[in-house]
Write an enzyme that holds these catalytic residues in place. Structure first.
Site, PDB file in Angstrom:
ATOM      1  N   GLU A  69       1.307  -0.821   0.180  1.00 18.64           N
ATOM      2  CA  GLU A  69       0.300  -0.090   0.142  1.00 18.64           C
ATOM      3  C   GLU A  69       0.810   1.637  -0.020  1.00 18.64           C
ATOM      4  O   GLU A  69       1.879   1.481   1.073  1.00 18.64           O
ATOM      5  CB  GLU A  69      -0.995   0.059   1.150  1.00 18.64           C
ATOM      6  CG  GLU A  69      -1.775   1.674   1.189  1.00 18.64           C
ATOM      7  CD  GLU A  69      -3.102   1.770   0.247  1.00 18.64           C
ATOM      8  OE1 GLU A  69      -3.310   0.861  -0.253  1.00 18.64           O
ATOM      9  OE2 GLU A  69      -2.339   3.222   0.148  1.00 18.64           O
ATOM     10  N   GLY A 134     -10.299   4.137   0.235  1.00 21.55           N
ATOM     11  CA  GLY A 134     -11.111   4.917   0.264  1.00 21.55           C
ATOM     12  C   GLY A 134     -12.458   5.097   1.719  1.00 21.55           C
ATOM     13  O   GLY A 134     -12.516   6.407   1.311  1.00 21.55           O
ATOM     14  N   ASN A 138     -14.179   8.620   2.780  1.00 18.34           N
ATOM     15  CA  ASN A 138     -15.376   8.379   2.070  1.00 18.34           C
ATOM     16  C   ASN A 138     -16.712   8.607   3.328  1.00 18.34           C
ATOM     17  O   ASN A 138     -15.932   9.147   4.006  1.00 18.34           O
ATOM     18  CB  ASN A 138     -15.602   7.447   1.318  1.00 18.34           C
ATOM     19  CG  ASN A 138     -15.841   5.925   1.340  1.00 18.34           C
ATOM     20  OD1 ASN A 138     -16.245   6.045   2.648  1.00 18.34           O
ATOM     21  ND2 ASN A 138     -15.823   5.042   1.548  1.00 18.34           N
ATOM     22  N   MET A 141     -21.420   6.557   2.948  1.00 25.40           N
ATOM     23  CA  MET A 141     -23.063   5.682   2.206  1.00 25.40           C
ATOM     24  C   MET A 141     -22.907   4.266   1.739  1.00 25.40           C
ATOM     25  O   MET A 141     -22.155   4.312   0.377  1.00 25.40           O
ATOM     26  CB  MET A 141     -23.362   6.756   1.361  1.00 25.40           C
ATOM     27  CG  MET A 141     -23.702   8.110   1.898  1.00 25.40           C
ATOM     28  SD  MET A 141     -23.583   9.337   0.836  1.00 25.40           S
ATOM     29  CE  MET A 141     -24.998   9.006  -0.047  1.00 25.40           C
ATOM     30  N   GLU A 381     -27.323  13.160  -3.324  1.00 22.37           N
ATOM     31  CA  GLU A 381     -27.398  12.362  -2.249  1.00 22.37           C
ATOM     32  C   GLU A 381     -27.093  14.201  -1.367  1.00 22.37           C
ATOM     33  O   GLU A 381     -27.215  14.959  -2.058  1.00 22.37           O
ATOM     34  CB  GLU A 381     -25.628  12.487  -1.651  1.00 22.37           C
ATOM     35  CG  GLU A 381     -24.911  12.739  -0.407  1.00 22.37           C
ATOM     36  CD  GLU A 381     -23.258  12.399  -0.226  1.00 22.37           C
ATOM     37  OE1 GLU A 381     -23.219  11.115  -1.494  1.00 22.37           O
ATOM     38  OE2 GLU A 381     -22.687  13.179  -0.333  1.00 22.37           O
ATOM     39  N   HIS A 462     -16.248   8.913  -7.737  1.00 26.00           N
ATOM     40  CA  HIS A 462     -16.711   7.757  -8.150  1.00 26.00           C
ATOM     41  C   HIS A 462     -16.157   7.460  -9.026  1.00 26.00           C
ATOM     42  O   HIS A 462     -16.757   6.781 -10.190  1.00 26.00           O
ATOM     43  CB  HIS A 462     -18.073   7.366  -8.447  1.00 26.00           C
ATOM     44  CG  HIS A 462     -18.566   8.384  -6.973  1.00 26.00           C
ATOM     45  ND1 HIS A 462     -19.820   8.077  -7.219  1.00 26.00           N
ATOM     46  CD2 HIS A 462     -18.296   7.649  -5.440  1.00 26.00           C
ATOM     47  CE1 HIS A 462     -20.527   7.954  -5.518  1.00 26.00           C
ATOM     48  NE2 HIS A 462     -19.306   8.526  -4.947  1.00 26.00           N
ATOM     49  N   ASN A 500     -23.724   5.429  -4.788  1.00 24.51           N
ATOM     50  CA  ASN A 500     -22.394   5.066  -4.532  1.00 24.51           C
ATOM     51  C   ASN A 500     -21.807   3.937  -4.246  1.00 24.51           C
ATOM     52  O   ASN A 500     -22.627   2.555  -4.130  1.00 24.51           O
ATOM     53  CB  ASN A 500     -22.343   5.869  -2.885  1.00 24.51           C
ATOM     54  CG  ASN A 500     -23.375   6.615  -3.358  1.00 24.51           C
ATOM     55  OD1 ASN A 500     -24.293   6.761  -3.118  1.00 24.51           O
ATOM     56  ND2 ASN A 500     -22.246   8.057  -2.356  1.00 24.51           N
TER      57      ASN A 500
HETATM   58  P1  FAE Z   1      -9.446   2.083  -3.377  1.00 23.73           P
HETATM   59  O1  FAE Z   1     -10.266   2.106  -2.428  1.00 23.73           O
HETATM   60  O2  FAE Z   1      -9.575   3.711  -4.206  1.00 23.73           O
HETATM   61  O3  FAE Z   1      -7.822   1.821  -3.060  1.00 23.73           O
HETATM   62  C1  FAE Z   1      -7.093   1.340  -3.202  1.00 23.73           C
HETATM   63  C2  FAE Z   1      -5.397   0.828  -2.840  1.00 23.73           C
HETATM   64  O4  FAE Z   1      -4.996   0.952  -3.537  1.00 23.73           O
HETATM   65  C3  FAE Z   1      -5.466   2.909  -2.124  1.00 23.73           C
HETATM   66  O5  FAE Z   1      -5.323   3.075  -0.486  1.00 23.73           O
HETATM   67  C4  FAE Z   1      -4.075   3.549  -2.383  1.00 23.73           C
HETATM   68  O6  FAE Z   1      -3.462   4.661  -1.869  1.00 23.73           O
HETATM   69  C5  FAE Z   1      -3.479   2.233  -3.235  1.00 23.73           C
HETATM   70  N1  FAE Z   1      -2.608   2.580  -4.468  1.00 23.73           N
HETATM   71  C6  FAE Z   1      -2.910   2.728  -5.280  1.00 23.73           C
HETATM   72  N2  FAE Z   1      -1.715   2.483  -6.298  1.00 23.73           N
HETATM   73  C7  FAE Z   1      -0.882   2.058  -5.807  1.00 23.73           C
HETATM   74  C8  FAE Z   1       0.680   1.941  -6.192  1.00 23.73           C
HETATM   75  N3  FAE Z   1       0.800   2.534  -7.205  1.00 23.73           N
HETATM   76  N4  FAE Z   1       0.766   1.070  -5.162  1.00 23.73           N
HETATM   77  C9  FAE Z   1       0.703   0.661  -3.863  1.00 23.73           C
HETATM   78  N5  FAE Z   1      -0.948   0.830  -3.178  1.00 23.73           N
HETATM   79  C10 FAE Z   1      -1.443   1.754  -4.437  1.00 23.73           C
HETATM   80  O7  FAE Z   1     -10.119   1.490  -4.351  1.00 23.73           O
HETATM   81  N6  FAE Z   1     -18.544   5.210  -2.401  1.00 23.73           N
HETATM   82  C11 FAE Z   1     -19.481   5.077  -1.333  1.00 23.73           C
HETATM   83  O8  FAE Z   1     -19.946   3.797  -2.199  1.00 23.73           O
HETATM   84  N7  FAE Z   1     -20.367   5.925  -0.763  1.00 23.73           N
HETATM   85  C12 FAE Z   1     -19.875   7.188  -0.064  1.00 23.73           C
HETATM   86  O9  FAE Z   1     -20.021   7.824   1.040  1.00 23.73           O
HETATM   87  C13 FAE Z   1     -18.266   7.305  -0.710  1.00 23.73           C
HETATM   88  N8  FAE Z   1     -17.994   9.085  -0.553  1.00 23.73           N
HETATM   89  C14 FAE Z   1     -16.605   9.236  -1.173  1.00 23.73           C
HETATM   90  C15 FAE Z   1     -16.380  10.333  -0.935  1.00 23.73           C
HETATM   91  C16 FAE Z   1     -15.392  10.952  -0.999  1.00 23.73           C
HETATM   92  C17 FAE Z   1     -14.580  11.785  -0.569  1.00 23.73           C
HETATM   93  C18 FAE Z   1     -13.948  10.278  -2.003  1.00 23.73           C
HETATM   94  C19 FAE Z   1     -12.796  10.040  -2.939  1.00 23.73           C
HETATM   95  C20 FAE Z   1     -14.640   8.753  -2.305  1.00 23.73           C
HETATM   96  C21 FAE Z   1     -15.880   8.310  -2.274  1.00 23.73           C
HETATM   97  N9  FAE Z   1     -16.577   7.473  -2.132  1.00 23.73           N
HETATM   98  C22 FAE Z   1     -17.460   7.073  -2.337  1.00 23.73           C
HETATM   99  C23 FAE Z   1     -15.547   6.318  -3.145  1.00 23.73           C
HETATM  100  C24 FAE Z   1     -15.281   5.081  -2.606  1.00 23.73           C
HETATM  101  O10 FAE Z   1     -14.245   5.557  -1.839  1.00 23.73           O
HETATM  102  C25 FAE Z   1     -14.134   4.525  -3.879  1.00 23.73           C
HETATM  103  O11 FAE Z   1     -15.153   3.958  -4.825  1.00 23.73           O
HETATM  104  C26 FAE Z   1     -13.611   3.018  -3.683  1.00 23.73           C
HETATM  105  O12 FAE Z   1     -12.784   3.398  -1.945  1.00 23.73           O
HETATM  106  C27 FAE Z   1     -13.153   2.369  -4.402  1.00 23.73           C
HETATM  107  O13 FAE Z   1     -12.466   1.100  -4.006  1.00 23.73           O
HETATM  108  P2  FAE Z   1     -11.825   0.553  -4.331  1.00 23.73           P
HETATM  109  O14 FAE Z   1     -11.616  -0.924  -4.112  1.00 23.73           O
HETATM  110  O15 FAE Z   1     -11.653   0.470  -6.192  1.00 23.73           O
END
Ligand code: FAE
Length: 523
Positions: A69, A134, A138, A141, A381, A462, A500
């Protein structure tokens, strides 16, 4: 001097200068450690939803897993998160200023903070950094998509299985819960929700209650000042110190409890190479909290899960293809979208009766559900805007269909997104329709004070797609042209899911990893 000796002498001179310089440089800098050939049977890149679910199920099946990570292990570091009104270094990934969607008036000391923003020409994409991805930043939700839309987006999946097995499993593991109506009715921190619902009903819209992973029994104690405040202390996009069941407290903790998971934080994967025996070699750099490289490492593994989030995964695969000829399917990067994210809002909301409230919870619990309107289908939302004073402003994160998909590609050492105003045109029409109807019924103006022209078309929380299930991968996430590389994260969803997305990412990963393990892909 002939040409050959000129080149030789020049090289010697340049070499001598470089030698002197680099010696001086090395005297001042700690040496970068080189660690080669660290072997691990299974490596997962990224600790967000896809990575965490995969880790738990593999560890439960007795497999040893190493997770890399790039962000920090916040729990271990003991460094607290900061809030919206007093952001500190933990608020931004190596940034000198805050990177919220608006009001970025705060300076920051560069640090490997929890929130990052990737800026492209027509779209800015926010992501979480740290063990938990994320889930750390986040709004929590936890929304299950409408079954009819899920079927439309994934016509080849057995939706009965998803709605009877994988979605309930996801909600249970994530500790999804719902605010009590009594508490919502009386709590001054939810005036923005009550006003939002009332106004929506007056304008003829339907609203819905939205479940969350924030522990509402903790929140009720916060309200009574029995425990430290988090949602009521403007904590959310820079992390929650309490109350939120982020992945480090759910899936990842359970995986660690098996004794089979090792998480290496501040380890960023730069490139993937496939070897002749079909194993993988990863080029990785380890950084300190100022972002300086302290070690360069090479990891080898037999099985690789790429779960770096949509943008991280696409960058790694596309870059590795560009620099190392890593085989990728032709459609990698295609069928990408912003999940219809479109931010908008209204100013002058009930200015004479206390507006939307001076104190606001950061955790949204309601939305406007206009999805079944054939002309203007959207979900919005009812979002908080906790500014520490009443700003009589309503904020909405709209989620629309994505009628025109974009794509992601890699050129000149950079990730690029093929996306412009034409991709958000229909979303803008929906936002315009919504805001006009709300203002006509309730008063107020379009939120010019928040966004140019009242519309935040470029705000994306998203990003989805680009490595779509069954298109760039097989039916369970194995990347095409590969035997031992799996993609398990938001990039599997073709640009849109109508709500979401994290509950869907978890359910999809549960489904894929269960089948991959059953099919002996990790034997
Ligand atoms: P993610 O959770 O982004 O995890 C990927 C991980 O990989 C991260 O920790 C990175 O640091 C790591 N990474 C990336 N590149 C590398 C690399 N080269 N080497 C090592 N590590 C790496 O991916 N979704 C909801 O359903 N409800 C909500 O209320 C909501 N609110 C949000 C509010 C904000 C401000 C944000 C930014 C997003 C929100 N989301 C929400 C979206 C949700 O957090 C997002 O869709 C998921 O986190 C995506 O999940 P993944 O497993 O795809």
């Amino acid at each position: 001097m002939d040409r050959k000796s000129f080149i030789k002498n020049s090289l010697l001179a340049v070499g001598g200068f470089y030698f002197l310089q680099s010696n001086l440089f090395h005297a001042a800098q700690p040496a970068i450690k080189q660690e080669k050939n660290i072997d691990a049977p299974i490596i997962i890149i990224g600790s967000g939803y896809g990575g965490a679910v995969s880790a738990l199920r593999l560890c439960e099946a007795g497999k040893k897993v190493v997770m890399l990570e790039m962000g920090m292990n916040w729990g271990k570091s003991g460094i607290p998160y900061s809030n919206l009104l007093k952001p500190d270094k933990s608020a931004g990934w190596l940034k000198t200023k805050t990177i919220a969607p608006f009001f970025n008036i705060f300076s920051l000391k560069p640090f490997t903070g929890v929130l990052d923003r990737l800026d492209f020409e027509h779209i800015n994409i926010w992501v979480g950094r740290g063990v938990g991805g994320g889930s750390l930043v986040n709004g929590g939700m936890a929304v299950t998509p409408k079954e009819s839309y899920f079927k439309e987006v994934f016509p080849n999946l057995d939706s009965d299985k998803f709605y009877n097995i994988y979605f309930p499993r996801a909600r249970q593991e994530l500790k999804v819960n719902i605010i009590s109506e009594e508490f919502l009715k009386e709590c001054p921190f939810y005036k923005f929700t009550r006003v939002g619902e009332e106004e929506a009903h007056k304008a003829g819209f339907k609203t819905m209650r939205i479940p969350n992973v924030y522990d509402f029994s903790y929140m009720e104690k916060e309200y009574k000042n029995e425990v430290p405040r988090s949602a009521f202390n403007t904590e959310v996009i820079y992390g929650n110190n309490h109350g939120k069941n982020s992945l480090d407290k759910t899936y990842l903790q359970k995986a660690l409890d098996t004794g089979n998971l090792e998480i290496l934080d501040l380890h960023s994967v730069d490139e993937i190479n496939v070897n002749q025996d079909k194993s993988y070699t990863l080029k990785v750099h380890q950084i300190d909290t100022l972002g300086k490289t302290i070690a360069e490492k090479t990891f080898n593994c037999k099985k690789l899960i790429v779960a770096a989030g949509t943008m991280g995964t696409l960058k790694l695969l596309l870059k590795s293809n560009a620099v190392n000829n890593l085989p990728i399917p032709e459609n990698l990067g295609k069928n990408w979208g912003n999940n219809g994210n479109f931010m908008t809002g209204r100013n002058w909301v009930k200015p004479l009766s206390g507006g939307t409230g001076a104190k606001q919870s950061t955790i949204p619990v309601a939305g406007v559900d206009n999805w079944n309107d054939p002309e203007h289908p959207f979900f919005a939302e009812i979002a908080p805007l906790p500014m520490g004073m009443d700003v009589a402003t309503a904020l909405y994160l709209q989620i629309n269909r994505v009628d025109k998909k974009g794509s992601v590609y890699y050129v000149d050492d950079n990730l690029k997104v093929n996306w412009d105003a034409s991709n958000t045109q229909k979303m803008r029409e929906n936002a315009d329709y919504f805001i006009k109807k709300m203002n006509r019924a309730n008063g107020g103006t379009r939120a010019h004070l928040l966004f140019d022209n009242g519309f935040g078309a470029n705000i994306c929380y998203h990003p989805l797609g680009g490595c779509v299930l069954g298109e760039a991968t097989n039916e369970f996430g194995k990347l095409k042209n590969h035997d031992h590389l799996f993609v398990l994260d938001g990039s599997l969803i073709p640009g849109t899911i109508g709500v979401n997305p994290f509950v869907t990412i978890v359910a999809l990963t549960e489904y894929c990893i269960e089948n991959l393990i059953q099919n002996n892909e990790f034997a």
